[in-house]
Design an enzyme around this catalytic site. Sequence first.
Site, PDB file in Angstrom:
ATOM      1  N   PHE A  95      93.937  -6.664  70.839  1.00 40.15           N
ATOM      2  CA  PHE A  95      93.468  -5.379  70.318  1.00 40.15           C
ATOM      3  C   PHE A  95      93.912  -4.249  71.230  1.00 40.15           C
ATOM      4  O   PHE A  95      94.459  -4.515  72.302  1.00 40.15           O
ATOM      5  CB  PHE A  95      91.932  -5.379  70.172  1.00 40.15           C
ATOM      6  CG  PHE A  95      91.184  -5.631  71.452  1.00 40.15           C
ATOM      7  CD1 PHE A  95      91.038  -6.927  71.950  1.00 40.15           C
ATOM      8  CD2 PHE A  95      90.629  -4.589  72.189  1.00 40.15           C
ATOM      9  CE1 PHE A  95      90.357  -7.168  73.133  1.00 40.15           C
ATOM     10  CE2 PHE A  95      89.937  -4.824  73.374  1.00 40.15           C
ATOM     11  CZ  PHE A  95      89.814  -6.118  73.841  1.00 40.15           C
TER      12      PHE A  95
ATOM     13  N   TYR B 143      93.226  -0.285  85.377  1.00 39.57           N
ATOM     14  CA  TYR B 143      91.805  -0.337  85.020  1.00 39.57           C
ATOM     15  C   TYR B 143      90.868  -0.895  86.097  1.00 39.57           C
ATOM     16  O   TYR B 143      89.655  -0.867  85.929  1.00 39.57           O
ATOM     17  CB  TYR B 143      91.647  -1.102  83.701  1.00 39.57           C
ATOM     18  CG  TYR B 143      92.323  -0.359  82.566  1.00 39.57           C
ATOM     19  CD1 TYR B 143      91.803   0.848  82.112  1.00 39.57           C
ATOM     20  CD2 TYR B 143      93.510  -0.809  82.006  1.00 39.57           C
ATOM     21  CE1 TYR B 143      92.438   1.568  81.117  1.00 39.57           C
ATOM     22  CE2 TYR B 143      94.150  -0.097  81.004  1.00 39.57           C
ATOM     23  CZ  TYR B 143      93.613   1.094  80.565  1.00 39.57           C
ATOM     24  OH  TYR B 143      94.243   1.811  79.583  1.00 39.57           O
TER      25      TYR B 143
HETATM   26  C1  LIG Z   1      97.798   4.848  81.089  1.00 38.96           C
HETATM   27  C2  LIG Z   1      97.406   6.232  80.612  1.00 38.96           C
HETATM   28  C3  LIG Z   1      96.358   6.074  79.531  1.00 38.96           C
HETATM   29  C4  LIG Z   1      96.865   7.056  81.808  1.00 38.96           C
HETATM   30  O1  LIG Z   1      96.364   8.310  81.375  1.00 38.96           O
HETATM   31  P1  LIG Z   1      96.224   9.588  82.365  1.00 38.96           P
HETATM   32  O2  LIG Z   1      95.416  10.603  81.668  1.00 38.96           O
HETATM   33  O3  LIG Z   1      97.564   9.950  82.867  1.00 38.96           O
HETATM   34  O4  LIG Z   1      95.376   8.980  83.566  1.00 38.96           O
HETATM   35  P2  LIG Z   1      94.472   9.827  84.584  1.00 38.96           P
HETATM   36  O5  LIG Z   1      95.208  11.051  85.007  1.00 38.96           O
HETATM   37  O6  LIG Z   1      93.106  10.016  84.028  1.00 38.96           O
HETATM   38  O7  LIG Z   1      94.411   8.799  85.772  1.00 38.96           O
HETATM   39  C5  LIG Z   1      93.214   8.088  86.074  1.00 38.96           C
HETATM   40  C6  LIG Z   1      93.529   7.205  87.246  1.00 38.96           C
HETATM   41  O8  LIG Z   1      94.380   6.124  86.840  1.00 38.96           O
HETATM   42  C7  LIG Z   1      95.567   6.125  87.623  1.00 38.96           C
HETATM   43  N1  LIG Z   1      96.652   5.719  86.713  1.00 38.96           N
HETATM   44  C8  LIG Z   1      96.947   6.268  85.540  1.00 38.96           C
HETATM   45  N2  LIG Z   1      97.979   5.638  84.990  1.00 38.96           N
HETATM   46  C9  LIG Z   1      98.342   4.663  85.837  1.00 38.96           C
HETATM   47  C10 LIG Z   1      99.362   3.671  85.837  1.00 38.96           C
HETATM   48  N3  LIG Z   1     100.217   3.556  84.826  1.00 38.96           N
HETATM   49  N4  LIG Z   1      99.432   2.834  86.884  1.00 38.96           N
HETATM   50  C11 LIG Z   1      98.587   2.932  87.933  1.00 38.96           C
HETATM   51  N5  LIG Z   1      97.594   3.870  87.984  1.00 38.96           N
HETATM   52  C12 LIG Z   1      97.492   4.706  86.952  1.00 38.96           C
HETATM   53  C13 LIG Z   1      95.712   7.518  88.141  1.00 38.96           C
HETATM   54  O9  LIG Z   1      96.470   7.534  89.331  1.00 38.96           O
HETATM   55  C14 LIG Z   1      94.270   7.924  88.361  1.00 38.96           C
HETATM   56  O10 LIG Z   1      93.771   7.355  89.555  1.00 38.96           O
HETATM   57  P3  LIG Z   1      92.563   8.060  90.362  1.00 38.96           P
HETATM   58  O11 LIG Z   1      91.696   8.765  89.359  1.00 38.96           O
HETATM   59  O12 LIG Z   1      91.890   6.914  91.007  1.00 38.96           O
HETATM   60  O13 LIG Z   1      93.243   9.009  91.279  1.00 38.96           O
HETATM   61  C15 LIG Z   1      98.624   6.965  80.039  1.00 38.96           C
HETATM   62  O14 LIG Z   1      99.621   7.013  80.998  1.00 38.96           O
HETATM   63  C16 LIG Z   1      99.210   6.351  78.773  1.00 38.96           C
HETATM   64  O15 LIG Z   1      98.916   6.792  77.689  1.00 38.96           O
HETATM   65  N6  LIG Z   1     100.102   5.326  78.855  1.00 38.96           N
HETATM   66  C17 LIG Z   1     100.719   4.689  77.692  1.00 38.96           C
HETATM   67  C18 LIG Z   1      99.772   3.893  76.861  1.00 38.96           C
HETATM   68  C19 LIG Z   1      99.044   2.837  77.647  1.00 38.96           C
HETATM   69  O16 LIG Z   1      99.603   2.182  78.515  1.00 38.96           O
HETATM   70  N7  LIG Z   1      97.741   2.659  77.316  1.00 38.96           N
HETATM   71  C20 LIG Z   1      96.935   1.698  77.979  1.00 38.96           C
HETATM   72  C21 LIG Z   1      96.814   0.501  77.084  1.00 38.96           C
HETATM   73  S1  LIG Z   1      95.198  -0.007  76.746  1.00 38.96           S
END
Ligand SMILES: CC(C)(COP(=O)(O)OP(=O)(O)OC[C@H]1O[C@@H](n2cnc3c(N)ncnc32)[C@H](O)[C@@H]1OP(=O)(O)O)[C@@H](O)C(=O)NCCC(=O)NCCS
Length: 422
Positions: free
Chosen positions: A422, A141
């Site tokens: 949350f 984030y």
């Molecule tokens: C984390 C999660 C929401 C990412 O969703 P996603 O659609 O794959 O992410 P995006 O493709 O939009 O990536 C957005 C950016 O974040 C980065 N990113 C995404 N997941 C990441 C991770 N786990 N670690 C590091 N960077 C990450 C991407 O590289 C991308 O970077 P950039 O846009 O600067 O190149 C998804 O992997 C997920 O559902 N994880 C399990 C649940 C979770 O952890 N939720 C968060 C809790 S609040």
Amino acid sequence: MTDDLRFETLDLHAEGASDDPRVRGWLDAIMRGFLQGRPTDAFREKWLLVARADDAVNRGVWDATAPGMAGAVPVATFAHLTKTLNTGAASVPAWMITDVTVAPTHRRRGLMRRLMTENLEAAVAADVPLAVLTASEGAIYQRFGFAPATREARLRVDTSSRFRLRERPHDGGRVVMADPGSSWPALATVNARHHEVTRGALGRPAYYGEWLRGYDWEEQSEDRRLRLGVRLGPDGEPDGYVAYTVKEEGDSAEVKVHDFVTATGTAHLDLWQFLADIDLAEVVVGPAPASDPLVHALVDHRVRRVTSVPDHLWVRILDVPRSLEARPWFADGTLVLEVSDPLGHADGAVRVTASGGRASVVPTADEPDVTLDVETLGALYLGDVAVDLMARAGRVAGTDEALGRFAALADGSPSPHCNTHF
Ligand SMILES: CC(C)(COP(=O)(O)OP(=O)(O)OC[C@H]1O[C@@H](n2cnc3c(N)ncnc32)[C@H](O)[C@@H]1OP(=O)(O)O)[C@@H](O)C(=O)NCCC(=O)NCCS
């Protein structure tokens, strides 16, 4: 991204929402995302009740090409609700982002980036000065301007005869044992009092009320193990509580604290004494403030072991003048801060003029004294990190004089504590 993906917001207040396949699918998607089982009908009704009470806004992405039932389950979810954050000087609206999931079949295609970017734009349009979230991973984030702004310790406390509190003045309050079914009004009072006096405290989502009345969200059933100790202050009004369960471990038992909320230091220590007085159990595990008065109240502080101190609340400043005017300042003086923001919301220079604990903060074209990015501003916001530490980490730039002035203005107690999950 293909045209077959539909971005939609659910209307949870609509009649028949609980039978809407997309609502059911949305809930299924977050349960899956957070590695939980499928929801029962009763669970769905409870979830809908609390989501409506919080006025949660639930958005999802549906893949129109998915066959059969899979078509009703979104491939990405995102939600927000608005509560208040105690900044140490005021209570400000906080845009709470939650339920961020993306299905394994659709990850790393930019779904979360689009949902997040649009959502933060919505927060700005709604005139909410800052956003908050809690993160399951540490590297996601920052790119959106969020930074860890509070930490929460995890403790393992030896409550055998080694546990002794020092002599301290007593105020005549007492701890009573309470029943989760009927104690909610007292617990709600404690939560409100805690929010009022605690920097970093956040208004709690409605699911806390259901849980503290005895509903186990993980097991999707009545929680028959939850116990409560409530502290009544000298005026008879509740000023603290601890919600816990006890698990037998061989010959002994372990107390697990799930929620520990207090509005006074005396309540905090009295509830610790109460936990230590639970017979047959010689260990208490659970969360605690990162800066915990218990350490200094113990005769032998080594009975209290910190097993970890993970980051907890992440803050993202959206409106710099409003956010900075709402926080405490610890010296009189003036300083120009230049903030950079990859998403543009907080970009620009502001002049902070502090006097008597508060500041006026206005955009300026003056040369900056100090430069930092929005993420660093979020990390400093609740005072969990000092300016000097961030400067030594290369995250704040300025002359030694300007950094010293910034530190004098911005750094001060109390350290923040957020115990809302949350
Ligand atoms: C984390 C999660 C929401 C990412 O969703 P996603 O659609 O794959 O992410 P995006 O493709 O939009 O990536 C957005 C950016 O974040 C980065 N990113 C995404 N997941 C990441 C991770 N786990 N670690 C590091 N960077 C990450 C991407 O590289 C991308 O970077 P950039 O846009 O600067 O190149 C998804 O992997 C997920 O559902 N994880 C399990 C649940 C979770 O952890 N939720 C968060 C809790 S609040």
